[in-house]
Design an enzyme around this catalytic site. Structure first.
Site, short mmCIF file in Angstrom:
data_model
loop_
_atom_site.label_atom_id
_atom_site.label_comp_id
_atom_site.label_asym_id
_atom_site.label_seq_id
_atom_site.Cartn_x
_atom_site.Cartn_y
_atom_site.Cartn_z
N TYR A 261 31.25 34.47 36.44
CA TYR A 261 30.06 33.67 36.73
C TYR A 261 29.22 34.35 37.82
O TYR A 261 29.73 34.70 38.88
CB TYR A 261 30.45 32.27 37.19
N CYS A 270 40.31 34.77 51.59
CA CYS A 270 41.13 35.75 50.86
C CYS A 270 40.35 36.97 50.40
O CYS A 270 40.62 38.08 50.85
CB CYS A 270 41.78 35.07 49.65
N LYS A 273 38.65 39.52 53.14
CA LYS A 273 39.58 40.24 54.01
C LYS A 273 40.58 41.08 53.22
O LYS A 273 41.00 42.15 53.67
CB LYS A 273 40.32 39.28 54.96
#
Length: 455
Positions: A261, A270, A273
């Site tokens: 999308y 998450c 990093k």
């Protein structure tokens, strides 16, 4: 089974609560006294659907305990899960100070066999560092105790973490081929047996491969998002509907529809990093991950797309303009503002002189906190925290949608048009169909959906 969870953030709290739900005796350790007091009083420090009920049920049943007592935590569980944060360091590498502090805490107090399970997302080689930290503490005490270090990375989506844990699509476990490692394998096989009754979901491997698998998975997903966003930006220029392209491409079973999308960039705790940390690991071995460098660069640029679209429509100088912003969290069903695209958008609009009214179903308190860090006092004074979506619309020149909350998917467009000074919507998540917006008399700016302007 007696289990210790070190850390009560997203991963630790969900892991502890769900393992207690399965009947285990779970001791959750956190050094933050205020957080532990909140948990013991029946509250939870994060917004995660379904989690509060699971925590409350298992606290009342006596299967879930919260404490700041490091020694008690080390003695409680034969399985010691380390689920503390691994924030990015200044150079982009994962900061392991909390992981190693947890390991030392175990080593200072353990007197019998333990399995230390790295649940935190950690770089390849972290298990060896954890093992060395524990052994150093045992040596200081002249204590002999055997232990194993295993890797069991989490694959939880914020906003669906409880469901993901209780109905996992895979369980990745890394153990060593040593006698201690075999004991760890037996204990972890027993712990996760309830999830494997219908079919085997556990993938066993060596520890380093398990550590690497987590980063590889997140890097792949981030790559798909950035790939589609880059194509969406081109689609806007050449008159292509990126949604039609997504359906055509996703129909190929080798590709699939997930994470294709287009939007205004990924955020959260998450993907940003982990992509950085994997790049940093590669540089440490003299290798450049060129694709991931591009993924990160595309995502950084994508977060400015909405601000640029607003400036193209209303001019670079937005002084005297007022905008409504729907959605502040980096994704729905969470109050997490880490690396959220809304933070970049708000800075862009405010730096250009605009005023804004913002609304998010659950992230308003967290947004106020992080915006105090992001913005100057003068900029913050030009932000109004609205009490509802329609409260945010009052006298706005346009509506900008940043987060795809379900509550935003089927709004009353006639009411929106009546409240806005002019019917203009900038949709950072492509919630609506351009043709439908045209029929309603709404000037619509999606991501990669400008096909109507080229018809």
């Amino acid at each position: 089974m007696k289990i210790t969870i070190i850390g009560t953030g997203y991963v630790g709290l969900v892991t502890g609560a769900c393992l207690a739900e399965l009947g285990n005796d779970v001791f959750c350790l956190d050094l933050d006294e205020k957080k532990v007091a909140l948990l013991n009083a029946g509250g939870i420090p994060i917004h995660e659907p379904g989690l509060e009920e699971v925590v409350a049920r298992n606290r009342e049943a006596g299967r879930l305990t919260f404490s700041t007592d490091v020694e008690a935590a080390a003695h409680h569980g034969v399985l010691q899960f380390i689920a503390v944060g691994t924030p990015p360091d200044e150079d982009g590498s994962a900061d392991l100070q909390y992981v190693l502090a947890a390991a030392r805490g175990i080593g200072k107090h353990m007197n019998e066999f333990k399995v230390i399970v790295d649940k935190s997302t950690v770089p390849v080689g972290t298990a060896e560092k954890v093992r060395a930290a524990i052994q150093a503490e045992l040596d200081l005490r002249s204590t002999y105790a055997t232990f194993a270090v295993a890797s069991n990375p989490e694959f939880l989506k914020e906003g669906a973490a409880v469901e993901d844990f209780m109905r996992p699509d895979r369980i990745v476990i890394g153990v060593d081929s040593t006698p201690e490692g075999e004991r760890a394998r037996d204990l972890l096989r027993s712990l996760y047996a309830p999830f494997n009754r219908n079919r085997e979901r556990t993938y066993w491997m060596d520890v380093r491969s398990a550590e690497f698998t987590k980063y590889a998975a997140n890097a792949m997903l981030a790559t798909r998002i950035s790939f589609m966003n880059e194509l969406a930006n081109l689609a806007d220029k050449v008159g292509v509907d990126i949604e039609a392209v997504r359906r055509g491409v996703g129909s190929d079973p080798r590709i699939g529809y997930s994470f294709l999308y287009a939007g205004c960039g990924y955020g959260g705790s998450c993907f940003p990093k982990d992509v950085q940390a994997l790049e940093r690991t590669a540089r440490g071995y003299g290798q450049e991950l060129l694709i991931l460098r591009a993924v990160e660069a595309v995502n950084d640029r994508q977060k400015s797309v909405l601000g640029n679209k607003v400036a193209q429509r209303f001019g670079a100088d937005l002084a005297g303009r007022h905008f409504a912003v729907w959605g502040l969290a980096f994704k729905p069903n969470t109050d997490d503002m880490r690396e959220a695209s809304a933070r970049v958008l708000l800075r862009d609009l405010l730096e250009r002189g605009a005023t804004v009214a913002v609304y998010d179903p659950v992230a308003m308190t967290e947004a106020e906190r992080v915006l105090q860090l992001d913005l100057t006092a003068e900029q913050l004074a030009r932000v109004r925290f609205a009490t509802s979506p329609h409260d945010a619309l009052s006298e706005a020149d346009a509506l900008v949608i940043v987060t795809e909350w379900k509550a935003f998917r089927s709004p009353n467009f006639e009411r929106i048009k009546a409240q806005l000074k002019q019917p203009v919507i900038f949709d950072g998540r492509n919630l609506f169909e351009p043709s439908t917006m045209a029929e309603l008399g709404v000037e619509y700016h999606g991501i990669g959906r400008s096909v109507l302007t080229h018809a």
